[in-house]
Design an enzyme around this catalytic site. Structure first.
Site, mmCIF file in Angstrom:
data_model
loop_
_atom_site.group_PDB
_atom_site.id
_atom_site.type_symbol
_atom_site.label_atom_id
_atom_site.label_comp_id
_atom_site.label_asym_id
_atom_site.label_seq_id
_atom_site.Cartn_x
_atom_site.Cartn_y
_atom_site.Cartn_z
ATOM 1 C CE LYS A 2 -3.015 -5.805 10.077
ATOM 2 N NZ LYS A 2 -4.008 -4.730 10.095
ATOM 3 C CB CYS A 91 -0.475 -7.561 -3.830
ATOM 4 S SG CYS A 91 0.360 -6.480 -2.758
ATOM 5 C CG MET A 92 2.610 -4.421 -4.433
ATOM 6 S SD MET A 92 1.403 -3.210 -3.895
ATOM 7 C CE MET A 92 1.960 -1.762 -4.727
ATOM 8 C CG MET A 276 -5.002 -4.382 -2.423
ATOM 9 S SD MET A 276 -3.771 -4.984 -3.580
ATOM 10 C CE MET A 276 -2.379 -3.990 -3.111
ATOM 11 N N GLY A 313 0.858 -3.164 -0.016
ATOM 12 C CA GLY A 313 0.060 -3.944 0.903
ATOM 13 C C GLY A 313 0.840 -4.913 1.766
ATOM 14 C CD GLN A 314 2.218 -9.490 0.268
ATOM 15 O OE1 GLN A 314 2.538 -10.448 0.933
ATOM 16 N NE2 GLN A 314 2.151 -9.533 -1.047
#
Lengths: 687, 218
Positions: A2, A91-92, A276, A313-314
């Site tokens: 990506k 997510c976190m 996750m 995750g981000q």
């Protein structure tokens, strides 16, 4: 994959370049100044009519640090509402509460260099080969170059990571809780406890049990900790012999003992990775605690290669959401409940301290419930796509579409979220603006502007500043467009001064490719709580867990409790959801990159080959998936890159044509309030 | 678009002359259910990781210049077809087919041919003669008008700095290490970074079966 192609995400034909507002049900283009006027007047009108907690902002772990900072300053400092949340809650959040309950301070003690030092890697429900490919390659390269390096994949479904691993161990969903306790049981039973470390640096605790799942509106839960002794803890673990846990988890006692022996061997350095699988878990905080327990019992922590490592995750879930504190209870330093923290924030923000409300309001799921109920009537959504990602999606979409709800969406492309908007603000993408972000290993990085945003698109930070000024807060938002990022950073940095969290100055960040905090006297901190590396250690011992008042890390007795929903006769399959390597989250950017869309054009449902035979479907045939909340028909994938065990299906959530979250359940961890996207019950039909 | 699909099917059927029945059946499935794509073989990526671990780093990085792309395609009727056997071999079908693997499983140097030995990406398939044939005559029974499809262009990167995509199907070729690294690799397709082992982290499989359709919101 990506990253290499990401620049193409700037050039989708349907890029949003002009503002739009809803007039008589139609979205019409208007000058952005007019749209910002409308946002400000609607916000003010709603606040005047329905009170300060009727307006909200919902952001993202892809917010830059300045984006999140001005959002928090405007809503918490100026408008006096704690209705500030971000998708990192999805997510976190369990990682945060895991750190807070075990260590009293957020974010990993280790860093990516742990990968170059560990002998054994254990991935807990974490398909790193697809979701953290760069770190994963560093891990496999280490296995190749050094002798004795092993990777153990502990997961609910077989993935690329399982295939790369030296050993793949599958467990039944939710039973990681029991297995983690069984590993501790073994460590103690075999005398592998690092007694010096435990006596010096650890205290034992228990909390409430049978804590619920938050499925009902206005669910409230506060944990209560109670100190216990090591003997009490041992007694608690008596229920978790490997043999008993084998029956719950499907993991053989032999494999449990094998994992325990790796953690227990004093000659082996162990790094645990998770993301996750452990965080999106109705007992997410607990399972984070339990993995820390294992590392703490054997003292394998805060030294190179010995690392319980919670991955993000981000790009800026840590930098923006956790450090700036864009969550309802948080402030850029500390929490709204604490008077000192409120005073500190009010002083830096130049607002009356009474402005900052000491009571947290809504976490993300409850915020969207409040929008549905009408308690919130105005919501501004930036840099995220909740109309794809919210669990139990139908309810929240219907809520957002109700007549007197006003939804503002700042984004770069049309999405199912802009579909529910009353105002769409075109946003600048990452290299069309200057900004800063912070990653998993406490590293803050600066990025410069390379391109001019198309049309009237502007950075999310600047959109908020424009609205703040229209609301009369020129004094708090005085910066000019030429240097506002630097000014914001230097103001924000004041919150973190001190050896535990000191951030690097703007000038240093511009010069270096990232700086790890705490950044004290020109030095970065690679391993926290270790006096050889961490300037905040002050107790004169070999470690200093300074986050908790007792200067110890906390081991928690946390039991196994079942999932909120699990397969039964009517709905006999687990539904698990997640990501694929080709796409970021909802694919709003990556699907517009030709090579990535070409490689992964549509979502699918992974079936176990034997379940597929029983159902009578072959690869590519349509399967109808039905849960208590919705149904969806999509093509089957059998023996694809992931293979679920019998009785489980897996669906990637990136595809807006297959909204799998219409089926998922909005149950969450009562402590972290993070929903569980990995476990609900469905039945299958051949379509 | 349909036309292209038919060509693809014919392409697969052509392969029937050389391939085993089971494989053809599978390939047809793939053609019919386009969209599921290369993932049918993705669950075999374990092979890639094991090969990466097993081959010593100096061997991965070694380059002999023995083979080039022209010679590579000369041995194949069309891109993707199994190469013929370019040297004498005892074809008896009597159980000694595994002898091929004595050399082609791991590679190394062959004194007999004074060359490095190419490595098969699928050493678990030991009935080599089932697909790979020898050439014992240059004569033809009758002339043929067969024309091969164009081989994939090299360096199919989408951007100047991005990694090339994988232009071929992964069926029987899941193990990138075998053909793209080591001293026997074809020079044009050797990777410059042989020490990296998780190939599909960066390289995207894009077997072009039909014209690219852009993502459009419905």
């Amino acid at each position: 994959m990506k990253g290499y192609h990401s620049v193409q995400a700037l050039y989708g034909e349907d890029r949003l370049t002009k503002a739009k507002i809803r007039k008589n049900g139609e979205m019409v283009e208007v000058p952005i100044a007019e749209a910002l006027d409308l946002v400000a007047s609607k916000l003010k009108e709603t606040r005047d009519k329905h009170g300060k907690d009727s307006v909200a902002i919902y952001g993202s772990g892809q917010w830059t640090i300045p984006d999140g900072y001005v959002a928090s300053k405007l809503f918490k400092g100026c408008l006096g509402t704690n209705n500030v949340e971000a998708n990192a809650r999805l997510c976190m959040a369990s990682a945060v509460t895991g750190f807070m309950t075990s260590f009293g301070i957020d974010e990993p003690m280790g860093c990516y260099e742990d990968i170059d030092n560990a002998d054994v890697f254990i991935t807990w429900g974490n398909n790193m080969a697809e979701m953290h490919p760069v770190l994963f390659s560093r891990m496999t390269a280490n296995r190749k170059r050094r002798t004795g390096v092993r990777i153990i994949d502990f997961a609910t479904r077989s993935t690329r990571t399982s295939q790369a691993a030296d050993k793949s161990i599958l467990f039944k969903p939710q039973t990681d809780l029991a297995v983690a306790n069984a590993i501790c049981h073994e460590i103690i039973g075999n005398g592998w406890v690092n007694s010096n470390f435990v006596n010096e640096h650890v205290s034992f605790h228990k909390g409430k049990t049978n804590i619920g799942y938050g499925i009902e509106d206005n669910f409230a839960f506060t944990d209560k900790d109670e100190a216990i002794s090591f003997e009490d803890y041992k007694l608690f673990l008596a229920d978790y012999t490997p043999e008993k846990v084998e029956k719950i988890s499907g993991v053989s006692a032999k494999d449990i003992k094998y994992m325990a022996s790796l953690y227990g061997d004093p000659a082996v350095k162990v790094t645990s990775f998770w993301c996750m699988g452990m965080n999106q878990h109705t007992r997410g905080t607990w399972i984070n605690n339990l993995v820390y327990n294992i590392h703490l019992l054997v003292g394998k922590i805060s030294t190179p290669g010995n690392s319980p490592f919670s991955l993000t995750g981000q790009p800026s879930a840590c930098g923006t959401v956790r450090e700036v504190g864009t969550l309802t209870h948080a402030l850029p330093h500390g929490v709204v409940m604490n008077e000192q923290d409120r005073k500190h924030a009010a002083e830096i923000w130049d607002v009356p301290v009474e402005n900052i409300d000491p009571k947290p309001t809504y976490h993300t799921v409850e915020m969207f419930r409040a929008l549905d109920r009408g308690d919130i009537k105005f919501m501004w959504i930036q840099v995220t796509n909740p109309m794809v990602t919210m669990p139990n999606l139908k309810r929240y979409r219907n809520g957002a579409l109700k007549d007197d709800r006003f939804v503002v969406v700042s984004d770069v492309y049309p999405t199912p979220t802009t579909d529910v908007a009353d105002v769409i603000l075109p946003a600048a993408m990452w290299i069309e603006q200057e900004g800063l972000f912070g990653n998993s290993e406490r590293r803050t990085q600066h990025f410069g502007q390379i391109l001019t945003p198309p049309g009237e698109a502007m950075s999310d930070t600047w959109q908020i500043i424009e609205v703040a000024r229209r609301l009369g807060f020129e004094k708090q938002f005085p910066w000019g467009q030429d240097n506002y990022i630097e000014k914001i950073w230097e103001e924000y940095r004041r919150f973190h001064s001190g050896p535990k969290h000191e951030m690097a100055p703007y000038k240093v960040l511009r010069e270096r490719s990232g700086v790890q905090w705490p950044f004290v006297n020109g030095k970065e901190t690679r391993w926290r709580f270790n006096p050889k590396h961490d300037p905040a250690c002050s107790n004169g011992k070999d470690f200093h867990f300074y986050g908790k008042k007792d200067n110890r890390a906390w081991i928690w007795a946390r039991p196994y409790e079942p999932a909120a929903e699990f397969p039964d006769n009517q709905y006999p399959f687990w539904l698990n959801t997640g990501r694929v390597i080709e796409h970021w989250h909802t694919g709003s950017m990556t699907r517009r990159i030709p090579v990535l869309h070409n490689a992964m054009p549509a979502s699918y449902v992974e079936l176990n080959p034997e379940d597929a035979i029983e159902l009578g479907v072959v690869n590519g045939e349509k399967v109808k998936i039905i849960s208590r909340r919705g149904e969806i028909t999509m093509p089957a994938q059998i023996n694809g890159r992931g293979v679920p065990p019998r009785g489980m299906v897996f669906v990637p959530f990136f595809d807006e044509s297959y909204l799998i979250n219409e089926l998922t359940l909005d149950a969450f961890c009562p402590i972290s309030k993070q929903p569980d996207y990995k476990k609900c019950a469905v039945r299958l039909e051949k379509a | 678009m349909m036309k292209r699909k038919e060509q693809w099917n014919r392409w697969v059927v052509t392969a029937a002359a050389l391939c085993c029945l089971g494989i053809i059946h599978f390939s047809l499935d793939r053609a019919v259910f386009a969209g599921v794509g290369n993932d049918d073989f993705d669950h075999q990526s374990g092979k890639l990781y094991r090969a990466y671990d097993a081959v010593p780093e100096p061997y991965l990085a070694a380059d002999s210049g023995d083979r080039n792309l022209a010679g590579f395609y000369e041995l194949r009727q069309y891109p993707g077809s199994p190469p013929r056997i370019p040297h004498a071999a005892d074809i008896t079908f009597s159980g000694n087919a595994r002898d091929c693997l004595a050399c082609h499983a791991k590679g190394g140097y062959s004194a007999e041919f004074a060359k490095y030995i190419p490595v098969t990406p699928h050493p678990e398939n030991s009935l080599c003669y089932q697909c790979h044939v020898q050439k014992v005559t240059d004569e033809r029974f009758v002339q043929s008008t067969w024309q091969s499809i164009t081989p994939p262009r090299l360096g199919l990167s989408f951007l100047a700095s991005s990694p090339p995509s994988i232009p071929h199907s992964l069926q029987l070729r899941e193990n990138c290490i075998a053909c793209h690294t080591g001293p026997a690799a074809v020079v044009e397709i050797r990777v410059s970074h042989a020490s990296r082992g998780n190939c599909r982290q960066c390289h995207v499989p894009t077997v072009q079966q039909e014209a690219f359709s852009e993502f459009r919101r419905k």
